[in-house]
Motif scaffolding. Structure first.
Motif, short mmCIF file in Angstrom:
data_model
loop_
_atom_site.label_atom_id
_atom_site.label_comp_id
_atom_site.label_asym_id
_atom_site.label_seq_id
_atom_site.Cartn_x
_atom_site.Cartn_y
_atom_site.Cartn_z
N UNK A 63 0.81 -1.23 0.00
CA UNK A 63 0.00 0.00 0.00
C UNK A 63 0.84 1.28 0.00
N UNK A 64 2.08 1.20 0.45
CA UNK A 64 2.88 2.44 0.51
C UNK A 64 3.76 2.66 -0.72
N UNK A 65 3.78 1.71 -1.65
CA UNK A 65 4.63 1.86 -2.83
C UNK A 65 3.96 2.74 -3.87
N UNK A 66 4.65 3.78 -4.37
CA UNK A 66 4.10 4.60 -5.46
C UNK A 66 4.08 3.83 -6.78
N UNK A 67 3.22 4.30 -7.69
CA UNK A 67 3.09 3.68 -9.02
C UNK A 67 3.23 4.77 -10.08
N UNK A 68 4.16 4.56 -11.00
CA UNK A 68 4.30 5.45 -12.15
C UNK A 68 3.64 4.74 -13.33
N UNK A 69 2.41 5.14 -13.62
CA UNK A 69 1.64 4.45 -14.66
C UNK A 69 1.28 5.39 -15.78
N UNK A 70 1.00 4.83 -16.94
CA UNK A 70 0.77 5.70 -18.10
C UNK A 70 -0.53 6.50 -18.01
N UNK A 71 -1.57 5.90 -17.44
CA UNK A 71 -2.90 6.52 -17.54
C UNK A 71 -3.29 7.31 -16.29
N UNK A 72 -4.24 8.27 -16.47
CA UNK A 72 -4.94 8.84 -15.32
C UNK A 72 -6.41 8.95 -15.68
N UNK A 73 -7.25 9.14 -14.67
CA UNK A 73 -8.68 8.97 -14.89
C UNK A 73 -9.39 10.23 -15.39
N UNK A 74 -8.64 11.33 -15.56
CA UNK A 74 -9.28 12.62 -15.86
C UNK A 74 -10.30 12.51 -17.01
N UNK A 75 -9.87 11.95 -18.15
CA UNK A 75 -10.78 11.95 -19.29
C UNK A 75 -11.91 10.93 -19.10
N UNK A 76 -11.66 9.91 -18.31
CA UNK A 76 -12.71 8.91 -18.06
C UNK A 76 -13.88 9.50 -17.29
N UNK A 121 6.37 0.64 -11.81
CA UNK A 121 5.94 1.34 -13.02
C UNK A 121 5.16 0.36 -13.90
N UNK A 122 4.08 0.88 -14.49
CA UNK A 122 3.27 -0.01 -15.34
C UNK A 122 2.88 0.68 -16.64
N UNK A 123 3.01 -0.06 -17.72
CA UNK A 123 2.35 0.31 -18.97
C UNK A 123 1.25 -0.72 -19.15
N UNK A 124 0.00 -0.32 -18.91
CA UNK A 124 -1.07 -1.32 -18.88
C UNK A 124 -1.30 -1.96 -20.24
N UNK A 125 -1.13 -1.20 -21.32
CA UNK A 125 -1.05 -1.79 -22.66
C UNK A 125 0.00 -1.04 -23.44
N UNK A 273 10.88 12.42 -25.18
CA UNK A 273 11.60 11.70 -24.13
C UNK A 273 10.93 10.36 -23.90
N UNK A 274 11.73 9.31 -23.81
CA UNK A 274 11.17 7.99 -23.53
C UNK A 274 10.48 8.00 -22.17
N UNK A 275 9.41 7.21 -22.07
CA UNK A 275 8.65 7.15 -20.82
C UNK A 275 9.18 6.01 -19.94
N UNK A 276 9.14 6.22 -18.64
CA UNK A 276 9.65 5.21 -17.71
C UNK A 276 8.93 3.87 -17.90
N UNK A 277 7.60 3.92 -18.09
CA UNK A 277 6.83 2.67 -18.23
C UNK A 277 7.11 1.96 -19.54
N UNK A 278 7.66 2.67 -20.52
CA UNK A 278 7.99 2.02 -21.80
C UNK A 278 9.34 1.31 -21.77
N UNK A 279 10.14 1.56 -20.73
CA UNK A 279 11.50 1.02 -20.71
C UNK A 279 11.86 0.22 -19.46
N UNK A 280 11.09 0.37 -18.37
CA UNK A 280 11.44 -0.27 -17.10
C UNK A 280 11.57 -1.78 -17.23
N UNK A 281 10.47 -2.44 -17.52
CA UNK A 281 10.47 -3.90 -17.59
C UNK A 281 11.37 -4.38 -18.73
N UNK A 282 11.25 -3.75 -19.90
CA UNK A 282 12.02 -4.19 -21.07
C UNK A 282 13.52 -4.11 -20.83
#
Ligand code: AMP
Ligand code: MG
Length: 335
Positions: A63-76, A121-125, A273-282
């Protein structure tokens, strides 16, 4: 040897598998031949659903770990996306307790953190265009501590596990997809997405640039096609390239089925600039398979500068043996 029993590795594996299952389900139900070219709703639904699921699972496990993810819910939250949000809540609800419009948006917004001392960090798709075409895409999840990627998982629902592990060269044939897992100091491994034994991946040993199989984006806007041509000429590359969307390319490099991956800067977006979620796992998938990854100038990737690799320019990943030769080629063409 691979130890999947630490809390972090278990989380990466289970979460990447669950999110992959969810998005494959959305692809099967929503990406149909009736889809018009401009209808991006399947990718919207799958993308947000997967990030929501990751946020939900992270809340329960770390629960205390931050997440750097590609999406946010604003437009949803916008009225015009109400139907998509309803679908998302329904899909996420199959995997998470307590899914409502509000909780789902909150789980998605778990992903708006900046990089810090320890974060996921997550790139969900990754590879949304591939997802819509029914081609390759990946769910990419990684843990970064003190600027170093420690664990990376790539869920690749359309990357055939037999292709990765054998001499079979048909990436797209139907069958089980793959999960690729890399753990710092323990190697890069692949297994059938839905379960089964892990086998270790190793990069190729090719050293002759003329024999280098280049892994390339299919989307021209994501690279610099003219410069790739110049690089191919400079290095006298004769081998056929491998074109594919998403970080599935890193899995293919790790498995020795490709040798060099460059992300050159599009002339239309010179400041990209490359995104963290596009390069972390790879990146860890390549390194732990014996390969090397830097930017186009040979600099180490800096995962501590916000939400992008702000200190780097482009990407060069290779089997290691070819790295210096390609860096020289890149310098020659002024990339
Ligand atoms: P690929 O599957 O190789 O085409 O790469 C997909 C990734 O390219 C996406 O996750 C995007 O974040 C990223 N991307 C989007 N625009 C650009 C751009 N102009 N240059 C490089 N990468 C981009
Ligand atoms: Mg991406």
């Amino acid at each position: 040897m691979l130890n999947t029993n630490t809390p972090e590795v278990r989380f990466a594996l289970e979460t990447a598998r669950a999110a992959s299952k969810l998005v494959a389900e959305v692809q099967a139900q929503m990406v149909t031949s009736a889809l018009t070219k401009d209808d991006k709703s399947p990718v919207t639904v799958a993308d947000y659903s997967a990030q929501a699921l990751v946020g939900y699972l992270l809340d329960r496990t770390f629960p205390n770990d931050p997440l750097v993810g590609e999406e946010d819910s604003a437009s949803l939250r916008d009225d015009k996306n109400r139907q998509s949000l309803e679908k998302i809540v329904r899909f996420v609800g199959k995997y998470a307790d307590g899914a409502t419009n509000d909780t789902v948006c909150k789980w998605i917004d778990r992903g708006s953190a900046e990089s810090g001392k320890r974060y996921w960090t997550v790139d969900p798709i990754d590879g949304t265009k591939g997802f819509l075409r029914g081609d390759q895409y990946a769910i990419a999840l990684a843990l970064v501590t003190n600027g170093q990627v420690q664990v990376g998982a790539l869920g690749c629902p359309n990357l055939n596990i037999q292709y990765l592990l054998s001499d079979d060269n048909t990436a797209f044939k139907p069958g089980s997809g793959s999960i690729v897992l890399a753990v710092r100091g323990q190697g890069t491994w692949a297994a059938p997405l839905n379960g089964g034994d892990f086998a270790r991946l190793k990069v190729s040993t090719r050293k002759d640039p003329s024999q280098a199989r280049m892994l390339r984006s299919l989307e021209e806007a994501h690279t610099n096609v003219g410069q790739i041509g110049e690089l191919v000429t400079t290095l006298n590359v004769q081998a056929d390239p491998v074109g594919m969307d998403s970080q599935a390319k890193y899995a293919v490099l790790a498995a020795g089925k490709g040798d060099v991956l460059v992300r050159l800067i599009s002339a239309k977006m010179p400041d990209y600039k490359e995104k963290i979620w596009d390069q972390g796992a790879g990146s860890i998938v390549v390194e732990e398979a014996g390969g090397r990854i830097t930017d186009l100038h040979g600099r180490a990737l800096d995962f501590t500068a916000g939400r992008t690799l702000a200190q780097n320019r482009g990407i060069l990943a290779s089997n290691g043996a070819l790295h210096e030769a390609v860096l020289k080629g890149l310098a020659t063409i002024g990339a």
